[in-house]
Design an enzyme around this catalytic site. Sequence first.
Site, PDB file in Angstrom:
ATOM      1  N   GLU A  63       9.360  16.955  14.526  1.00 47.30           N
ATOM      2  CA  GLU A  63       9.886  16.715  13.180  1.00 47.30           C
ATOM      3  C   GLU A  63       9.226  17.690  12.197  1.00 47.30           C
ATOM      4  O   GLU A  63       8.005  17.712  12.070  1.00 47.30           O
ATOM      5  CB  GLU A  63       9.595  15.269  12.763  1.00 47.30           C
ATOM      6  CG  GLU A  63      10.251  14.902  11.447  1.00 47.30           C
ATOM      7  CD  GLU A  63       9.945  13.467  11.017  1.00 47.30           C
ATOM      8  OE1 GLU A  63       8.783  13.050  11.097  1.00 47.30           O
ATOM      9  OE2 GLU A  63      10.891  12.781  10.579  1.00 47.30           O
TER      10      GLU A  63
ATOM     11  N   GLU B 258       9.474   1.830  11.134  1.00 45.80           N
ATOM     12  CA  GLU B 258      10.527   2.813  10.808  1.00 45.80           C
ATOM     13  C   GLU B 258       9.850   4.170  10.820  1.00 45.80           C
ATOM     14  O   GLU B 258       9.072   4.489   9.926  1.00 45.80           O
ATOM     15  CB  GLU B 258      11.109   2.545   9.414  1.00 45.80           C
ATOM     16  CG  GLU B 258      11.763   1.197   9.242  1.00 45.80           C
ATOM     17  CD  GLU B 258      13.080   1.068   9.982  1.00 45.80           C
ATOM     18  OE1 GLU B 258      13.630   2.097  10.416  1.00 45.80           O
ATOM     19  OE2 GLU B 258      13.539  -0.073  10.153  1.00 45.80           O
TER      20      GLU B 258
ATOM     21  N   CYS C  45      14.117  11.103   6.611  1.00 40.98           N
ATOM     22  CA  CYS C  45      13.932  10.678   8.016  1.00 40.98           C
ATOM     23  C   CYS C  45      15.196  10.849   8.826  1.00 40.98           C
ATOM     24  O   CYS C  45      15.145  11.154  10.015  1.00 40.98           O
ATOM     25  CB  CYS C  45      13.431   9.240   8.070  1.00 40.98           C
ATOM     26  SG  CYS C  45      14.473   8.083   7.183  1.00 40.98           S
TER      27      CYS C  45
ATOM     28  N   LYS D  53       0.892  -1.179   0.000  1.00 44.90           N
ATOM     29  CA  LYS D  53       0.000   0.000   0.000  1.00 44.90           C
ATOM     30  C   LYS D  53       0.920   1.217   0.000  1.00 44.90           C
ATOM     31  O   LYS D  53       1.427   1.619   1.023  1.00 44.90           O
ATOM     32  CB  LYS D  53      -0.869  -0.008   1.266  1.00 44.90           C
ATOM     33  CG  LYS D  53      -2.193   0.746   1.154  1.00 44.90           C
ATOM     34  CD  LYS D  53      -2.107   2.197   0.701  1.00 44.90           C
ATOM     35  CE  LYS D  53      -1.845   3.163   1.833  1.00 44.90           C
ATOM     36  NZ  LYS D  53      -1.642   4.568   1.368  1.00 44.90           N
TER      37      LYS D  53
HETATM   38  P1  NDP Z   1       2.511   8.749   7.039  1.00 44.63           P
HETATM   39  O1  NDP Z   1       2.626   8.091   8.354  1.00 44.63           O
HETATM   40  O2  NDP Z   1       1.546   9.859   6.887  1.00 44.63           O
HETATM   41  O3  NDP Z   1       2.125   7.690   5.916  1.00 44.63           O
HETATM   42  C1  NDP Z   1       2.882   6.536   5.670  1.00 44.63           C
HETATM   43  C2  NDP Z   1       1.994   5.479   5.036  1.00 44.63           C
HETATM   44  O4  NDP Z   1       1.004   5.047   5.984  1.00 44.63           O
HETATM   45  C3  NDP Z   1       1.195   5.986   3.837  1.00 44.63           C
HETATM   46  O5  NDP Z   1       1.099   4.953   2.883  1.00 44.63           O
HETATM   47  C4  NDP Z   1      -0.150   6.294   4.457  1.00 44.63           C
HETATM   48  O6  NDP Z   1      -1.212   6.353   3.541  1.00 44.63           O
HETATM   49  C5  NDP Z   1      -0.284   5.132   5.412  1.00 44.63           C
HETATM   50  N1  NDP Z   1      -1.263   5.311   6.476  1.00 44.63           N
HETATM   51  C6  NDP Z   1      -1.724   6.471   7.023  1.00 44.63           C
HETATM   52  N2  NDP Z   1      -2.633   6.207   7.984  1.00 44.63           N
HETATM   53  C7  NDP Z   1      -2.747   4.858   8.070  1.00 44.63           C
HETATM   54  C8  NDP Z   1      -3.523   3.966   8.869  1.00 44.63           C
HETATM   55  N3  NDP Z   1      -4.373   4.419   9.796  1.00 44.63           N
HETATM   56  N4  NDP Z   1      -3.394   2.638   8.683  1.00 44.63           N
HETATM   57  C9  NDP Z   1      -2.542   2.165   7.759  1.00 44.63           C
HETATM   58  N5  NDP Z   1      -1.790   2.948   6.954  1.00 44.63           N
HETATM   59  C10 NDP Z   1      -1.877   4.277   7.109  1.00 44.63           C
HETATM   60  O7  NDP Z   1       3.978   9.186   6.646  1.00 44.63           O
HETATM   61  P2  NDP Z   1       4.427  10.121   5.426  1.00 44.63           P
HETATM   62  O8  NDP Z   1       3.985   9.478   4.156  1.00 44.63           O
HETATM   63  O9  NDP Z   1       3.996  11.509   5.738  1.00 44.63           O
HETATM   64  O10 NDP Z   1       6.012   9.996   5.483  1.00 44.63           O
HETATM   65  C11 NDP Z   1       6.834  10.836   6.212  1.00 44.63           C
HETATM   66  C12 NDP Z   1       7.229  10.209   7.532  1.00 44.63           C
HETATM   67  O11 NDP Z   1       7.929   8.997   7.301  1.00 44.63           O
HETATM   68  C13 NDP Z   1       8.165  11.077   8.338  1.00 44.63           C
HETATM   69  O12 NDP Z   1       7.774  11.079   9.697  1.00 44.63           O
HETATM   70  C14 NDP Z   1       9.502  10.371   8.209  1.00 44.63           C
HETATM   71  O13 NDP Z   1      10.396  10.639   9.243  1.00 44.63           O
HETATM   72  C15 NDP Z   1       9.092   8.940   8.143  1.00 44.63           C
HETATM   73  N6  NDP Z   1      10.138   8.123   7.541  1.00 44.63           N
HETATM   74  C16 NDP Z   1      10.861   7.261   8.344  1.00 44.63           C
HETATM   75  C17 NDP Z   1      11.915   6.521   7.826  1.00 44.63           C
HETATM   76  C18 NDP Z   1      12.673   5.564   8.698  1.00 44.63           C
HETATM   77  O14 NDP Z   1      13.321   4.698   8.143  1.00 44.63           O
HETATM   78  N7  NDP Z   1      12.635   5.662  10.005  1.00 44.63           N
HETATM   79  C19 NDP Z   1      12.312   6.636   6.421  1.00 44.63           C
HETATM   80  C20 NDP Z   1      11.478   7.564   5.670  1.00 44.63           C
HETATM   81  C21 NDP Z   1      10.445   8.270   6.223  1.00 44.63           C
HETATM   82  P3  NDP Z   1      -1.585   7.807   2.887  1.00 44.63           P
HETATM   83  O15 NDP Z   1      -0.438   8.177   2.056  1.00 44.63           O
HETATM   84  O16 NDP Z   1      -2.810   7.557   2.133  1.00 44.63           O
HETATM   85  O17 NDP Z   1      -1.800   8.733   4.054  1.00 44.63           O
END
Ligand code: NDP
Length: 496
Positions: A387, A255, A289, A180
């Site tokens: 962040e 992550e 991140c 997803k």
């Molecule tokens: P989000 O948490 O908003 O979204 C990540 C994914 O989760 C998307 O596919 C999103 O769908 C989905 N999602 C959202 N809500 C739900 C739910 N209730 N149940 C299941 N899936 C859900 O993150 P971002 O896309 O905004 O990414 C940025 C974040 O990712 C930052 O905090 C960054 O630090 C972190 N990150 C961490 C890394 C690591 O390795 N530690 C590496 C890269 C990024 P949708 O897009 O439709 O909202």
Amino acid sequence: MEHKKVADVQLYINGEFIHAAGSGYFDNKNPFTNEVINRIAKGDRSDIEKAATAAQEAFLNGPWGSMKLKDRMMYIERIADLIDEEVDEIAILETLDTGLPISQTRKMVGRAAENFRFYSRMVQTRMHGDAYQVDDEFINYTVYQPLGVVGLITPWNAPFMLTTWKIAPALATGNTVILKPAELSPLSANKIAGIMKKAELPKGVFNVVHGFGETAGDALVKNEKVKAISFTGETTTGKTIIRNAAGTLKKTSMELGGKSPLIVFDDAEFERALDAAVWGIFSFNGERCTANSRVFLHKNIKDKFVSKLKERVDNIVIGDPAAPETQIGPLIDHSHFNKVSGYIEMAEEEGCAIYQGSVPEAVKAGNFVPPTLLLEASNDMRICQEEIFGPVMAVIEFETEEEVVRMANNVEYGLAGYVWTNDIKRGHRVAQAIDSGMLWVNAQNVRDLRIPFGGMKASGIGREGGHFAIMEFYTEPKAIHVAMKDHHIPQFGKKK
Ligand code: NDP
């Protein structure tokens, strides 16, 4: 950016590109122009169920589960070769979709094929069990078996790279997959589906359900057929997913976000530390991140370092992400632009001096935030604790090692950290004292695939990469106990 028309994107389930069950689509926008690029099929619970049924069937009854290792690895390596053939096209799509500069997406996408080759090697050479001889009575041994259907949920900030980090070990260990992708960056995920089709993976082994987190993502997390969720994204989303996964007692890997410190002592190699500090926050538009969003400067070098930072900020090339010279492109979407801009306003209210580059008039339609320094920051400000996920660096002065370690650790997150010093003892000491999953000493964020990747505290649970992904997440270790002699068994209920 001129680009040929990009076709609408469908779901990929059971080896076919199909409409979502509800037949709905959502618009996918270009962050550089805020114009619609194309429409994306809006998957929901019933599409997830369809994908889970296909993936479960492929695992239990398809050829994937019983395939010889070398045959499965031929598929994994074929995927790598197909990625290599399409690097340019994938990089262009990724730039169009995310606003990441093309020079950076080319490098990221260029490395993705290696994730598959690496896990092909890893599974063949490293995924072996142990044997335990128990006196002359027993032999116990362990085997690693795939989990079944695994769900991968990915963010928008480096979509292709992050997605392949998960798909490669998941498939190489013999699982079947439902991906997803983030709703804001669906194009490269669709490309992966196309590559899987070209590679002729058995149907149902790999599925992509586009859609929203609250619907498609939520359904994936709660689906009974799905045995594990590997998630990368925000900390708050991770907490929700862990709660929702509890209902079906799923394994989860998290992550999450970061607020990583970069510490420059006064004996550090100045120019290299400067290059690393600038690259570490302004590359990938700051949507990274592991970004060094808090920079701690020793008081003896602070003024000189800040004046060099200002020079760099003045000269960073802001513009069309498709132009090869661009160093900073637009942020992913308008609401993220508002969030990052809001933090810059907050920094001013909290007492920081703001220093920024300027966005050229010609590109103002995009979601551009210029490279920004939040000067005279203190670690307890909200802008140092939360962040921001944009090209925004907070600069904090320190005097002693003890003080800087305390400040570096005084934060909810613990993903990465960077230490610059020429004192070898101090380098190790400080790196070991910082509560983060990954530390670099006199280095920018260069990563070997064998090394564990991930964070502690609010930055995550579990590690990706190396043998950690295959042996601690995507497989179940099973212990087999075999008796070699007639050991004592209590004889309950036996008549004397
Ligand atoms: P989000 O948490 O908003 O979204 C990540 C994914 O989760 C998307 O596919 C999103 O769908 C989905 N999602 C959202 N809500 C739900 C739910 N209730 N149940 C299941 N899936 C859900 O993150 P971002 O896309 O905004 O990414 C940025 C974040 O990712 C930052 O905090 C960054 O630090 C972190 N990150 C961490 C890394 C690591 O390795 N530690 C590496 C890269 C990024 P949708 O897009 O439709 O909202």
